[in-house]
Scaffold this active site. Structure first.
Site, PDB file in Angstrom:
ATOM      1  N   GLY A  61       1.252  -1.558   0.274  1.00  0.00           N
ATOM      2  CA  GLY A  61       0.124  -0.266  -0.286  1.00  0.00           C
ATOM      3  C   GLY A  61       1.180   1.786  -0.017  1.00  0.00           C
ATOM      4  N   ALA A 112      -9.088   4.524  -0.463  1.00  0.00           N
ATOM      5  CA  ALA A 112      -9.066   6.580  -0.026  1.00  0.00           C
ATOM      6  C   ALA A 112     -10.358   7.418  -1.001  1.00  0.00           C
ATOM      7  CB  ALA A 112      -7.577   6.408   0.338  1.00  0.00           C
ATOM      8  N   GLY A 124     -11.260  10.554  -0.043  1.00  0.00           N
ATOM      9  CA  GLY A 124     -11.465  11.659   0.917  1.00  0.00           C
ATOM     10  C   GLY A 124     -10.020  12.401   0.341  1.00  0.00           C
ATOM     11  N   GLY A 125      -9.303  12.464   1.247  1.00  0.00           N
ATOM     12  CA  GLY A 125      -7.319  12.652   0.320  1.00  0.00           C
ATOM     13  C   GLY A 125      -6.401  12.823   2.098  1.00  0.00           C
ATOM     14  N   GLU A 129     -12.926  18.833   5.497  1.00  0.00           N
ATOM     15  CA  GLU A 129     -13.316  17.303   6.263  1.00  0.00           C
ATOM     16  C   GLU A 129     -13.664  17.716   8.023  1.00  0.00           C
ATOM     17  OE1 GLU A 129     -12.097  13.345   3.446  1.00  0.00           O
ATOM     18  OE2 GLU A 129     -10.956  14.241   5.793  1.00  0.00           O
ATOM     19  N   ARG A 172     -15.987  11.503  14.016  1.00  0.00           N
ATOM     20  CA  ARG A 172     -16.406  10.134  13.447  1.00  0.00           C
ATOM     21  C   ARG A 172     -17.265   9.824  14.818  1.00  0.00           C
ATOM     22  NH1 ARG A 172     -12.240   8.441   9.219  1.00  0.00           N
ATOM     23  NH2 ARG A 172     -13.110  10.238   7.414  1.00  0.00           N
TER      24      ARG A 172
HETATM   25  C1  LIG Z   1     -12.765   2.983   2.092  1.00  0.00           C
HETATM   26  C2  LIG Z   1     -11.295   3.526   2.851  1.00  0.00           C
HETATM   27  C3  LIG Z   1     -11.230   4.813   2.463  1.00  0.00           C
HETATM   28  C4  LIG Z   1     -10.291   5.968   3.399  1.00  0.00           C
HETATM   29  N1  LIG Z   1      -9.373   6.996   3.043  1.00  0.00           N
HETATM   30  C5  LIG Z   1      -9.087   7.473   3.031  1.00  0.00           C
HETATM   31  C6  LIG Z   1      -8.838   8.934   2.723  1.00  0.00           C
HETATM   32  O1  LIG Z   1      -8.950   9.703   2.297  1.00  0.00           O
HETATM   33  N2  LIG Z   1      -7.319   9.578   3.879  1.00  0.00           N
HETATM   34  C7  LIG Z   1      -6.886   9.011   4.697  1.00  0.00           C
HETATM   35  O2  LIG Z   1      -6.131   9.868   5.005  1.00  0.00           O
HETATM   36  N3  LIG Z   1      -7.012   6.859   4.481  1.00  0.00           N
HETATM   37  C8  LIG Z   1      -7.975   6.904   4.553  1.00  0.00           C
HETATM   38  N4  LIG Z   1      -8.165   5.277   4.806  1.00  0.00           N
HETATM   39  C9  LIG Z   1      -7.085   5.316   5.733  1.00  0.00           C
HETATM   40  C10 LIG Z   1      -6.010   4.162   4.149  1.00  0.00           C
HETATM   41  O3  LIG Z   1      -6.676   4.236   3.003  1.00  0.00           O
HETATM   42  C11 LIG Z   1      -5.093   3.469   4.998  1.00  0.00           C
HETATM   43  O4  LIG Z   1      -5.093   3.689   6.578  1.00  0.00           O
HETATM   44  C12 LIG Z   1      -4.122   3.327   3.970  1.00  0.00           C
HETATM   45  O5  LIG Z   1      -4.466   3.413   2.969  1.00  0.00           O
HETATM   46  C13 LIG Z   1      -3.397   2.541   4.654  1.00  0.00           C
HETATM   47  O6  LIG Z   1      -2.236   2.048   4.036  1.00  0.00           O
HETATM   48  P1  LIG Z   1      -0.713   0.852   4.253  1.00  0.00           P
HETATM   49  O7  LIG Z   1      -0.030   1.517   3.581  1.00  0.00           O
HETATM   50  O8  LIG Z   1      -0.697   1.204   5.876  1.00  0.00           O
HETATM   51  O9  LIG Z   1      -1.587  -0.367   4.140  1.00  0.00           O
HETATM   52  P2  LIG Z   1      -2.497  -1.259   2.751  1.00  0.00           P
HETATM   53  O10 LIG Z   1      -2.623   0.271   1.910  1.00  0.00           O
HETATM   54  O11 LIG Z   1      -3.909  -1.625   3.680  1.00  0.00           O
HETATM   55  O12 LIG Z   1      -1.685  -1.478   2.675  1.00  0.00           O
HETATM   56  C14 LIG Z   1      -1.631  -3.104   2.892  1.00  0.00           C
HETATM   57  C15 LIG Z   1      -0.686  -4.119   2.375  1.00  0.00           C
HETATM   58  O13 LIG Z   1       0.295  -5.478   3.224  1.00  0.00           O
HETATM   59  C16 LIG Z   1      -0.516  -6.238   2.228  1.00  0.00           C
HETATM   60  N5  LIG Z   1       0.203  -7.248   3.405  1.00  0.00           N
HETATM   61  C17 LIG Z   1      -1.075  -7.759   4.598  1.00  0.00           C
HETATM   62  N6  LIG Z   1      -0.664  -8.966   5.532  1.00  0.00           N
HETATM   63  C18 LIG Z   1       0.741  -9.455   4.581  1.00  0.00           C
HETATM   64  C19 LIG Z   1       1.249 -10.653   4.278  1.00  0.00           C
HETATM   65  N7  LIG Z   1       1.422 -11.324   6.215  1.00  0.00           N
HETATM   66  N8  LIG Z   1       2.207 -10.884   4.062  1.00  0.00           N
HETATM   67  C20 LIG Z   1       2.631 -10.263   2.914  1.00  0.00           C
HETATM   68  N9  LIG Z   1       1.907  -8.738   2.855  1.00  0.00           N
HETATM   69  C21 LIG Z   1       0.742  -8.359   3.732  1.00  0.00           C
HETATM   70  C22 LIG Z   1      -1.855  -5.977   1.499  1.00  0.00           C
HETATM   71  O14 LIG Z   1      -1.606  -7.214   0.815  1.00  0.00           O
HETATM   72  C23 LIG Z   1      -0.916  -4.554   1.229  1.00  0.00           C
HETATM   73  O15 LIG Z   1      -1.043  -4.540   0.137  1.00  0.00           O
HETATM   74  C24 LIG Z   1      -9.816   4.646   3.980  1.00  0.00           C
HETATM   75  C25 LIG Z   1      -9.442   4.253   3.990  1.00  0.00           C
HETATM   76  C26 LIG Z   1     -10.503   2.965   3.846  1.00  0.00           C
HETATM   77  C27 LIG Z   1     -10.756   1.253   3.324  1.00  0.00           C
END
Ligand SMILES: Cc1cc2nc3c(=O)[nH]c(=O)nc-3n(C[C@H](O)[C@H](O)[C@H](O)COP(=O)(O)OP(=O)(O)OC[C@H]3O[C@@H](n4cnc5c(N)ncnc54)[C@H](O)[C@@H]3O)c2cc1C
Length: 511
Positions: free
Chosen positions: A12, A44, A46-47, A111, A273
């Site tokens: 991510g 995500a 909103g932004g 927001e 929220r």
């Molecule tokens: C619908 C939605 C809308 C949102 N809107 C916003 C917004 O507008 N603004 C904002 O700031 N935040 C928003 N959020 C929150 C934000 O999107 C997330 O907190 C953020 O994207 C998390 O990023 P990350 O890289 O930590 O995890 P993720 O993007 O979830 O990535 C996690 C990665 O880890 C991998 N993974 C997990 N476990 C394992 C494993 N055991 N082995 C190998 N790979 C693994 C997954 O496959 C994935 O690739 C939103 C969330 C959602 C669900």
């Protein structure tokens, strides 16, 4: 065993951004359990927040973040977040993220609980998708090695230092070992704990389980944010209706058409929220309904179709034209505020082990996350992780404030307990560890989760590893919620409905 300088688990925003920065410092391997773009980031809408507007300042952003965190933010971490935000936005722009513009300048929206417009967005309401696709393309162009369909299963630690990871090849079922100097967990959240969630299927708390089992600390696990407005249409998985919709003037009505939010709080539809989610729950109970409505029919249709093209299209494809009809919504599990305890350089208590993004708890969200601060947190602290691996700069701050440590203990085994399954686990969390909890519901859940954990066979494939990880994560959430006998931020106990000064501390879990 293949050796790397950096192994990053997850693709991510946190994983990809860290990989792009680490690439200049040594060899990098990304391990991800699905395809590269399977993640929450892509959804995500909103932004991303940053004080780049003319009348804005890091100080105002700081104040809003602290207010949302309800007494449990780490102020030093929040200062870092808000001060470094504008530079990280510049990085994203340089990587090619196409933020929306207005009159040649980056467009900003407001927001809930932000005092000023400070949310950057891309493609209207497709911010995450643009960020994810831009970064994953960049990773591809940079020839960084990516192993897809590869699930991390165990962290290898020797003499208190990380030296690699075990991972399951999801195609062959074989376990492989990879060695590294620095391991960065960027595995995202755990929304799959709940029956109704905005999270994608990958959000199964894997990073929490991996790190906990290796001896890392978990903190603030009782604070799980529920988004007030997820689409509630029969047969449709909950789809987020962004807060920005209320930011642009959308209002909530109960099933009788009554606009109820002003009855609950002067901020009305733009309150925090947790307040909006609980108010919706009360209205649903009052009207014996499983939903309320979000009304945008009074807004000019072009505002809806240009600001929220993704939401508009998603609903239209399911027979609902939101420029003319009300949107049925209900709360859904959304964001894990707690996580792997990290210092202000993303380090855990295990040498060489770092955590970034939603799986980490840097301390910036406290008891409740301010909207659009999580994408920002991911980039700000990922940058600091790579800096730290290159050069030990200042001594890190080691605590988020007052802390109390606990370990998971034994529990009474209930007389009858169903077999563990994802369905049963999600129902249990929704019913007993949800938006409103109490001692009785939490104790029941804690007993069942402990019994499930005992009865689980050794996992062998992706679904069984994920279930096992969710049960452990669920235990930490539930036991922490049971301990915290007060209500604060996203954690609301009907038997202790007020915030109490003696609970102004963090609950930490160690194995
Ligand atoms: C619908 C939605 C809308 C949102 N809107 C916003 C917004 O507008 N603004 C904002 O700031 N935040 C928003 N959020 C929150 C934000 O999107 C997330 O907190 C953020 O994207 C998390 O990023 P990350 O890289 O930590 O995890 P993720 O993007 O979830 O990535 C996690 C990665 O880890 C991998 N993974 C997990 N476990 C394992 C494993 N055991 N082995 C190998 N790979 C693994 C997954 O496959 C994935 O690739 C939103 C969330 C959602 C669900």
């Amino acid at each position: 065993m293949n050796q790397y300088d950096y192994i990053i688990v997850g693709s991510g925003i946190a994983g990809l951004y860290t990989a792009l920065l680490a690439k200049g410092q040594g060899s990098v391997l990304i391990i991800t359990k699905g395809s590269i773009d399977d993640c929450n980031t892509k959804y995500a809408q909103g932004g991303i927040a940053a004080a780049i507007g003319r009348n804005d300042s890091p100080e105002l952003h700081f104040k809003d973040t602290i207010a949302a965190g309800d007494g449990l933010c780490d102020e030093q971490a929040v200062r870092i977040l808000v001060n470094e935000a504008p530079d990280r936005i510049t990085d994203l722009v340089n990587f090619g993220v196409p933020f929306d513009t207005l009159d040649g300048e980056i467009a900003l929206t407001v927001e809930a609980a932000h005092c000023i417009p400070r949310i950057l967005h891309a493609g209207g309401d497709a911010t995450g998708e643009h960020i994810e696709l831009t970064l994953s393309k960049k990773v591809g162009d940079s020839k960084i090695q990516v192993l897809e369909d590869c699930l991390a299963t165990e962290i290898l630690v020797e003499k208190g230092r990380v030296n690699g990871i075990k991972a399951l090849d999801c195609h062959t079922g074989s376990i492989e070992e990879f060695g590294c100097r620095f391991l960065i967990l960027a595995t995202g959240g755990a929304g799959q704990l709940y029956k109704f969630t905005t999270n994608s299927d990958i959000a199964t708390g894997d990073g929490i389980a991996l790190a906990f089992n290796a001896g890392a600390e978990m903190v603030n696990m009782e604070f799980f944010q529920f988004h007030p407005t997820a689409l509630r249409l029969p047969g449709v998985t909950p789809f987020l209706i962004s807060e920005a919709v209320r930011g642009e003037g959308g209002v909530l009505r109960n099933v009788e058409g009554y606009r109820f939010m002003p009855d609950y709080t002067p901020q009305a539809d733009l309150a925090r929220r947790d307040i909006v989610a609980r108010s919706i729950l009360y209205e649903m109970k009052k009207t014996s309904s499983d939903r309320v409505f979000l009304d945008v029919t009074h807004l000019p249709p072009y505002v809806i179709t240009t600001r929220f093209p993704h939401i508009y299209r998603f609903c239209l494809d399911r027979g609902l034209d939101i420029t003319k009809g009300l949107i049925p919504v209900a709360p859904a599990a959304h964001y894990m505020m707690g996580g792997i305890n990290t210092n202000n350089w993303g380090e855990t208590n295990i040498t060489g082990l770092f955590a970034a993004g939603e799986t980490a708890c840097t301390g910036v969200h406290g008891a409740n996350r301010l909207a659009s601060n999580s994408l920002l947190e991911a980039v700000v602290f990922s940058k600091r992780i790579v800096k730290r691996t290159v050069k030990e700069t200042e001594a890190p701050r080691t605590s988020h404030g007052k802390e109390v440590r606990h370990s998971l203990g034994q529990r009474r085994v209930p007389e009858i307990v169903s077999a563990p399954s994802l369905f049963a686990l999600q129902q249990l969390h929704w019913d007993k560890v949800g938006i409103i909890r109490n001692k009785e519901s939490l104790t029941q859940a804690a007993d069942i989760l402990a019994a499930w954990q005992k009865s689980l066979p050794q996992p062998a494939d992706r679904p069984s590893y994920e279930l096992s990880n969710l049960i452990l994560t669920g235990r930490l959430v539930t036991e922490a919620a049971l301990l915290r006998e007060e209500s604060r931020g996203a954690h609301f106990r009907s038997d202790f409905p007020y915030r109490l000064p003696q609970w102004q501390h963090h609950i930490i879990w160690v194995k």
